[in-house]
Design a protein around this motif. Sequence first.
Motif, PDB file in Angstrom:
ATOM      1  N   PRO A 204       0.790  -1.230   0.000  1.00 30.22           N
ATOM      2  CA  PRO A 204       0.000   0.000   0.000  1.00 30.22           C
ATOM      3  C   PRO A 204       0.824   1.284   0.000  1.00 30.22           C
ATOM      4  CG  PRO A 204      -0.836  -1.534   1.649  1.00 30.22           C
ATOM      5  CD  PRO A 204       0.447  -2.105   1.121  1.00 30.22           C
ATOM      6  N   ALA A 205       1.961   1.278   0.652  1.00 25.66           N
ATOM      7  CA  ALA A 205       2.777   2.496   0.753  1.00 25.66           C
ATOM      8  C   ALA A 205       3.502   2.824  -0.555  1.00 25.66           C
ATOM      9  CB  ALA A 205       3.780   2.354   1.885  1.00 25.66           C
ATOM     10  N   ARG A 206       3.542   1.902  -1.477  1.00 24.82           N
ATOM     11  CA  ARG A 206       4.282   2.090  -2.726  1.00 24.82           C
ATOM     12  C   ARG A 206       3.691   3.182  -3.612  1.00 24.82           C
ATOM     13  NH1 ARG A 206       4.672  -2.397  -7.566  1.00 24.82           N
ATOM     14  NH2 ARG A 206       6.032  -1.189  -8.929  1.00 24.82           N
ATOM     15  N   PHE A 207       2.380   3.409  -3.517  1.00 28.12           N
ATOM     16  CA  PHE A 207       1.705   4.240  -4.500  1.00 28.12           C
ATOM     17  C   PHE A 207       1.457   5.666  -4.022  1.00 28.12           C
ATOM     18  CE2 PHE A 207       0.870  -0.134  -5.573  1.00 28.12           C
ATOM     19  CZ  PHE A 207       1.278  -0.135  -6.899  1.00 28.12           C
ATOM     20  N   ALA A 208       1.822   6.613  -4.895  1.00 25.17           N
ATOM     21  CA  ALA A 208       1.597   8.027  -4.621  1.00 25.17           C
ATOM     22  C   ALA A 208       0.164   8.421  -4.933  1.00 25.17           C
ATOM     23  CB  ALA A 208       2.564   8.886  -5.438  1.00 25.17           C
ATOM     24  N   ALA A 209      -0.496   7.684  -5.830  1.00 23.00           N
ATOM     25  CA  ALA A 209      -1.882   7.963  -6.222  1.00 23.00           C
ATOM     26  C   ALA A 209      -2.392   6.829  -7.092  1.00 23.00           C
ATOM     27  CB  ALA A 209      -1.974   9.283  -6.985  1.00 23.00           C
TER      28      ALA A 209
END
Length: 128
Positions: A50-55
């Motif tokens: 989940p933390a990988r994505f900026a948007a």
Amino acid sequence: MAAPDSGTILVADDEAILQRLIQRVLERAGFGVVVVGDGNVALEVLAADPARFAAVVLDVSMPPQGGEVTLDRLLAVRGDLPVVLTSGADIGRKLSEKLRACGGRFLPKPFAPDALLEAVRAAAQNAS
């Protein structure tokens, strides 16, 4: 020249031509991009890291259950996920309110590359 954008954007759209366009525009701006063509796959990819994505850029008519259900499921995994919803049709009051509540942006199709970048940047900045 402005510094390139950073972070990885999850793109969930079932139209191959739009997948390629969105990926090309975002990569040229400096974003990493993961493209999927199915709402369930988008959920699996987000849940894995989940933390990988900026948007996320999410098509409202995303199979198999639709963009609204996919949006709810993505936000259940990561409530602060910046969202850009895309659609060729009006998204309606209920979905507009849900999008506004999560700080997301609506990008009507067809859209220009600059409008895509502006929406992604605005959604990501709103979440910062």
